[in-house]
Write a protein that holds these residues in place. Structure first.
Motif, mmCIF file in Angstrom:
data_model
loop_
_atom_site.group_PDB
_atom_site.id
_atom_site.type_symbol
_atom_site.label_atom_id
_atom_site.label_comp_id
_atom_site.label_asym_id
_atom_site.label_seq_id
_atom_site.Cartn_x
_atom_site.Cartn_y
_atom_site.Cartn_z
ATOM 1 N N SER A 69 0.827 -1.211 0.000
ATOM 2 C CA SER A 69 0.000 0.000 0.000
ATOM 3 C C SER A 69 0.861 1.261 0.000
ATOM 4 N N LEU A 70 2.139 1.146 0.369
ATOM 5 C CA LEU A 70 3.034 2.300 0.389
ATOM 6 C C LEU A 70 3.599 2.630 -0.991
ATOM 7 N N HIS A 71 3.448 1.719 -1.929
ATOM 8 C CA HIS A 71 4.072 1.889 -3.240
ATOM 9 C C HIS A 71 3.681 3.192 -3.931
ATOM 10 N N ASP A 72 2.438 3.557 -3.874
ATOM 11 C CA ASP A 72 1.975 4.732 -4.596
ATOM 12 C C ASP A 72 1.821 5.977 -3.727
ATOM 13 N N VAL A 73 2.273 5.930 -2.498
ATOM 14 C CA VAL A 73 2.206 7.099 -1.619
ATOM 15 C C VAL A 73 3.252 8.107 -2.093
ATOM 16 N N SER A 74 2.827 9.347 -2.311
ATOM 17 C CA SER A 74 3.727 10.352 -2.898
ATOM 18 C C SER A 74 4.975 10.595 -2.046
ATOM 19 N N MET A 75 4.879 10.470 -0.740
ATOM 20 C CA MET A 75 6.046 10.687 0.121
ATOM 21 C C MET A 75 7.128 9.625 -0.092
ATOM 22 N N HIS A 76 6.785 8.530 -0.740
ATOM 23 C CA HIS A 76 7.732 7.445 -0.971
ATOM 24 C C HIS A 76 8.315 7.486 -2.385
ATOM 25 N N ALA A 77 7.933 8.467 -3.178
ATOM 26 C CA ALA A 77 8.393 8.551 -4.561
ATOM 27 C C ALA A 77 9.912 8.691 -4.639
ATOM 28 N N GLY A 78 10.512 9.451 -3.740
ATOM 29 C CA GLY A 78 11.967 9.621 -3.756
ATOM 30 C C GLY A 78 12.698 8.311 -3.531
ATOM 31 N N VAL A 79 12.194 7.492 -2.635
ATOM 32 C CA VAL A 79 12.811 6.191 -2.368
ATOM 33 C C VAL A 79 12.687 5.305 -3.607
ATOM 34 N N ARG A 80 11.536 5.329 -4.256
ATOM 35 C CA ARG A 80 11.352 4.536 -5.484
ATOM 36 C C ARG A 80 12.333 4.980 -6.561
ATOM 37 N N MET A 81 12.526 6.299 -6.702
ATOM 38 C CA MET A 81 13.444 6.805 -7.732
ATOM 39 C C MET A 81 14.882 6.414 -7.429
ATOM 40 N N VAL A 82 15.292 6.498 -6.163
ATOM 41 C CA VAL A 82 16.664 6.109 -5.791
ATOM 42 C C VAL A 82 16.879 4.626 -6.055
ATOM 43 N N LEU A 83 15.939 3.792 -5.653
ATOM 44 C CA LEU A 83 16.082 2.354 -5.873
ATOM 45 C C LEU A 83 16.079 1.999 -7.356
ATOM 46 N N ALA A 84 15.264 2.679 -8.138
ATOM 47 C CA ALA A 84 15.251 2.433 -9.589
ATOM 48 C C ALA A 84 16.603 2.805 -10.194
ATOM 49 N N GLU A 85 17.173 3.936 -9.776
ATOM 50 C CA GLU A 85 18.472 4.351 -10.306
ATOM 51 C C GLU A 85 19.578 3.403 -9.853
ATOM 52 N N LEU A 86 19.534 2.949 -8.599
ATOM 53 C CA LEU A 86 20.532 1.985 -8.124
ATOM 54 C C LEU A 86 20.435 0.667 -8.891
ATOM 55 N N ASN A 87 19.231 0.213 -9.181
ATOM 56 C CA ASN A 87 19.060 -1.013 -9.963
ATOM 57 C C ASN A 87 19.584 -0.838 -11.378
ATOM 58 N N ARG A 88 19.340 0.330 -11.989
ATOM 59 C CA ARG A 88 19.850 0.598 -13.331
ATOM 60 C C ARG A 88 21.376 0.597 -13.332
ATOM 61 N N LEU A 89 21.972 1.260 -12.344
ATOM 62 C CA LEU A 89 23.425 1.310 -12.234
ATOM 63 C C LEU A 89 24.008 -0.078 -11.982
ATOM 64 N N TYR A 90 23.373 -0.849 -11.123
ATOM 65 C CA TYR A 90 23.824 -2.208 -10.817
ATOM 66 C C TYR A 90 23.877 -3.063 -12.082
ATOM 67 N N GLN A 91 22.877 -2.948 -12.918
ATOM 68 C CA GLN A 91 22.842 -3.731 -14.150
ATOM 69 C C GLN A 91 23.843 -3.221 -15.181
ATOM 70 N N ALA A 92 24.105 -1.915 -15.185
ATOM 71 C CA ALA A 92 24.976 -1.315 -16.194
ATOM 72 C C ALA A 92 26.463 -1.513 -15.902
ATOM 73 N N GLU A 93 26.826 -1.699 -14.658
ATOM 74 C CA GLU A 93 28.236 -1.798 -14.268
ATOM 75 C C GLU A 93 28.577 -3.227 -13.835
ATOM 76 N N PRO A 94 29.284 -3.988 -14.673
ATOM 77 C CA PRO A 94 29.622 -5.371 -14.326
ATOM 78 C C PRO A 94 30.364 -5.509 -12.997
ATOM 79 N N ALA A 95 31.162 -4.528 -12.622
ATOM 80 C CA ALA A 95 31.924 -4.627 -11.372
ATOM 81 C C ALA A 95 31.008 -4.688 -10.150
ATOM 82 N N LEU A 96 29.776 -4.236 -10.295
ATOM 83 C CA LEU A 96 28.845 -4.272 -9.172
ATOM 84 C C LEU A 96 28.173 -5.626 -9.008
#
Length: 102
Positions: free
Chosen positions: A16-43
């Protein structure tokens, strides 16, 4: 999602917290970390060997939670990817000109 309680592996996430606007920043950070994790083999292609993985603070001492600044150098196990230096400041204190050991 930034849950209000400690993670409980025996229970479902509080979806139920997924779409709460106060949690949008956490979703964006995690999405960017996942993108970086996939893009950088050293990770995601690494071993825990002294020459491939290290924890050091600015003075070359072993990092400790009391200083709350951690630096991790990750290198790709295959040698194909570039090294990635991850530096984390887990305090609210800005650290200008923070020096890392080589």
């Amino acid at each position: 999602m930034a849950t209000r309680h400690e993670w409980n592996h025996d229970a479902n996430p509080d979806w139920s917290l997924h779409d709460v606007s106060m949690h949008a920043g956490v979703r964006m950070v995690l999405a960017e970390l996942n993108r970086l994790y996939q893009a950088e083999p050293a990770l995601h292609r690494w071993r825990r060997r002294r020459r491939r993985f290290g924890h050091r603070d600015a003075m070359g001492r072993v990092a400790t939670p009391s200083r709350s600044v951690f630096a991790l150098l990750r290198t790709d196990l295959t040698g194909e990817g570039r090294p990635v230096l991850v530096v984390m400041n887990a305090t609210p204190i800005l650290r200008h000109n923070y020096r890392l050991a080589s």
